[in-house]
Design a protein around this motif. Sequence first.
Motif, PDB file in Angstrom:
ATOM      1  N   ARG A 293      15.326  14.718 -26.168  1.00  0.00           N
ATOM      2  CA  ARG A 293      14.858  15.121 -27.313  1.00  0.00           C
ATOM      3  C   ARG A 293      15.711  16.382 -27.733  1.00  0.00           C
ATOM      4  O   ARG A 293      15.866  16.551 -29.021  1.00  0.00           O
ATOM      5  CB  ARG A 293      13.377  15.346 -27.367  1.00  0.00           C
ATOM      6  CG  ARG A 293      12.667  13.977 -27.421  1.00  0.00           C
ATOM      7  CD  ARG A 293      11.346  13.982 -27.945  1.00  0.00           C
ATOM      8  NE  ARG A 293      10.233  14.992 -27.535  1.00  0.00           N
ATOM      9  CZ  ARG A 293       9.642  14.751 -26.198  1.00  0.00           C
ATOM     10  NH1 ARG A 293       9.737  13.526 -25.607  1.00  0.00           N
ATOM     11  NH2 ARG A 293       8.651  15.878 -25.845  1.00  0.00           N
ATOM     12  N   THR A 294      15.973  17.149 -26.921  1.00  0.00           N
ATOM     13  CA  THR A 294      16.370  18.614 -27.287  1.00  0.00           C
ATOM     14  C   THR A 294      17.962  18.353 -27.659  1.00  0.00           C
ATOM     15  O   THR A 294      18.471  18.700 -28.886  1.00  0.00           O
ATOM     16  CB  THR A 294      16.451  19.340 -26.078  1.00  0.00           C
ATOM     17  OG1 THR A 294      15.163  19.663 -25.593  1.00  0.00           O
ATOM     18  CG2 THR A 294      17.210  20.886 -26.395  1.00  0.00           C
ATOM     19  N   LEU A 295      18.708  17.503 -26.879  1.00  0.00           N
ATOM     20  CA  LEU A 295      19.996  17.328 -27.180  1.00  0.00           C
ATOM     21  C   LEU A 295      20.186  16.396 -28.473  1.00  0.00           C
ATOM     22  O   LEU A 295      21.038  16.794 -29.385  1.00  0.00           O
ATOM     23  CB  LEU A 295      20.800  16.424 -25.989  1.00  0.00           C
ATOM     24  CG  LEU A 295      21.618  17.407 -24.999  1.00  0.00           C
ATOM     25  CD1 LEU A 295      20.725  18.528 -24.702  1.00  0.00           C
ATOM     26  CD2 LEU A 295      21.978  16.535 -24.093  1.00  0.00           C
ATOM     27  N   GLU A 296      19.536  15.553 -28.847  1.00  0.00           N
ATOM     28  CA  GLU A 296      19.401  14.778 -30.052  1.00  0.00           C
ATOM     29  C   GLU A 296      19.164  15.376 -31.129  1.00  0.00           C
ATOM     30  O   GLU A 296      19.583  15.329 -32.192  1.00  0.00           O
ATOM     31  CB  GLU A 296      18.885  13.287 -29.720  1.00  0.00           C
ATOM     32  CG  GLU A 296      19.422  12.405 -28.741  1.00  0.00           C
ATOM     33  CD  GLU A 296      20.709  11.871 -29.060  1.00  0.00           C
ATOM     34  OE1 GLU A 296      21.006  11.495 -30.162  1.00  0.00           O
ATOM     35  OE2 GLU A 296      21.502  11.974 -28.188  1.00  0.00           O
ATOM     36  N   SER A 297      18.294  16.545 -30.997  1.00  0.00           N
ATOM     37  CA  SER A 297      17.825  17.195 -32.218  1.00  0.00           C
ATOM     38  C   SER A 297      18.983  18.187 -32.474  1.00  0.00           C
ATOM     39  O   SER A 297      19.115  18.594 -33.729  1.00  0.00           O
ATOM     40  CB  SER A 297      16.470  17.959 -31.808  1.00  0.00           C
ATOM     41  OG  SER A 297      15.443  17.081 -31.535  1.00  0.00           O
ATOM     42  N   ALA A 298      19.693  18.783 -31.504  1.00  0.00           N
ATOM     43  CA  ALA A 298      20.476  20.082 -31.693  1.00  0.00           C
ATOM     44  C   ALA A 298      21.861  19.391 -32.119  1.00  0.00           C
ATOM     45  O   ALA A 298      22.915  20.123 -32.536  1.00  0.00           O
ATOM     46  CB  ALA A 298      20.590  20.913 -30.628  1.00  0.00           C
ATOM     47  N   ALA A 299      22.323  17.943 -31.782  1.00  0.00           N
ATOM     48  CA  ALA A 299      23.828  17.600 -31.963  1.00  0.00           C
ATOM     49  C   ALA A 299      23.715  17.179 -33.282  1.00  0.00           C
ATOM     50  O   ALA A 299      23.030  16.477 -33.843  1.00  0.00           O
ATOM     51  CB  ALA A 299      23.717  16.430 -30.968  1.00  0.00           C
TER      52      ALA A 299
END
Length: 341
Positions: free
Chosen positions: A258-264
């Motif tokens: 969720r972190t990566l998909e939010s920040a990408a």
Amino acid sequence: MNVKDFYFDLPEELIAQDPLEDRSSSRLLVLDKHTGEVEHKVFRDILSYLKKGDCLVINDTKVIPARLFGTKTDTEAKIEVLLLKRKEKDIWEVLVKPGKKARPGAEISFGGGLLKGKIIDVVDEGNRLIQFSYEGIFEEILDQLGQMPLPPYITHQLQDKNRYQTVYAKHDGSAAAPTAGLHFTKELLQQIKEKGVEIAHVTLHVGLGTFRPVKVENVLDHHMHSEFYMVEESEAEKINSAKKQGGRVICVGTTSCRTLESAAGEDGVLKPGSGWTDIFIYPGYKFKILDALITNFHLPESTLVMLVSALAGRDYVLSAYEKAIQEKYRFFSFGDAMFIQ
């Protein structure tokens, strides 16, 4: 999309109540997201599935002993407080049981007055804002008085509270552990590095919304809780570099995902920074950066089952879960793991 599409029948005896003595000896179900093919392994076998040039992304949040037991100052009534989010230095959003005894103005004493709290407001979903007062350092007092906030389906007392922490936990702030990471030992992480796999750290402070059931019939009507995340520039560079050079980005746990998909960005490039995310990933979602996922087995009809179904397809996931139940895998936080590749 109906919430019942993500239901499966789980025998209660398969809910793991205690962590295994050796973290890396959990079982590992490997699922090929393209074919639905399943393999049964032991967690430390993950080493043979990781390749030089891959980037393993771990969430280094640390669970705080967020469950406090106190008494109301005027009536001596027992009250349980669960810390959810720090709003300001000494003001926290909390869950309180029983709520009817925690109206604004109510004062609560913890540890014989070592820590005091005053309810100052009622906010969303009946949560409270509490202002704490104390002498000394809040984190030290919390460590002394607080208990680990184990999920509601774990009824056993935890003997060693470090077993509800990953071995790489660093930044205080979670009300629940990023449980996929509980399977790693320091030795296994070292072997992974020696194989030429990059390890990148991100932080997402896990909220109790992780365990909140989906109460609406139509999945699209569900509102996700928000969680705070941080991605340092050096870690974003590791992830972007691996991706650029053809390596896989493998997230440890749905929180790292969720972190990566939010920040990408839509271009698949990870941007450093911090903020709040309420991203909801369900079938039909197009992943921007994640290639593979290490995760535990999740609750029926939960947002986490929906997330893994977005990656591997609902039919393949539910079929794999059915096999896991037949093979008596252990489920949920202290349970076994799954590698979706």
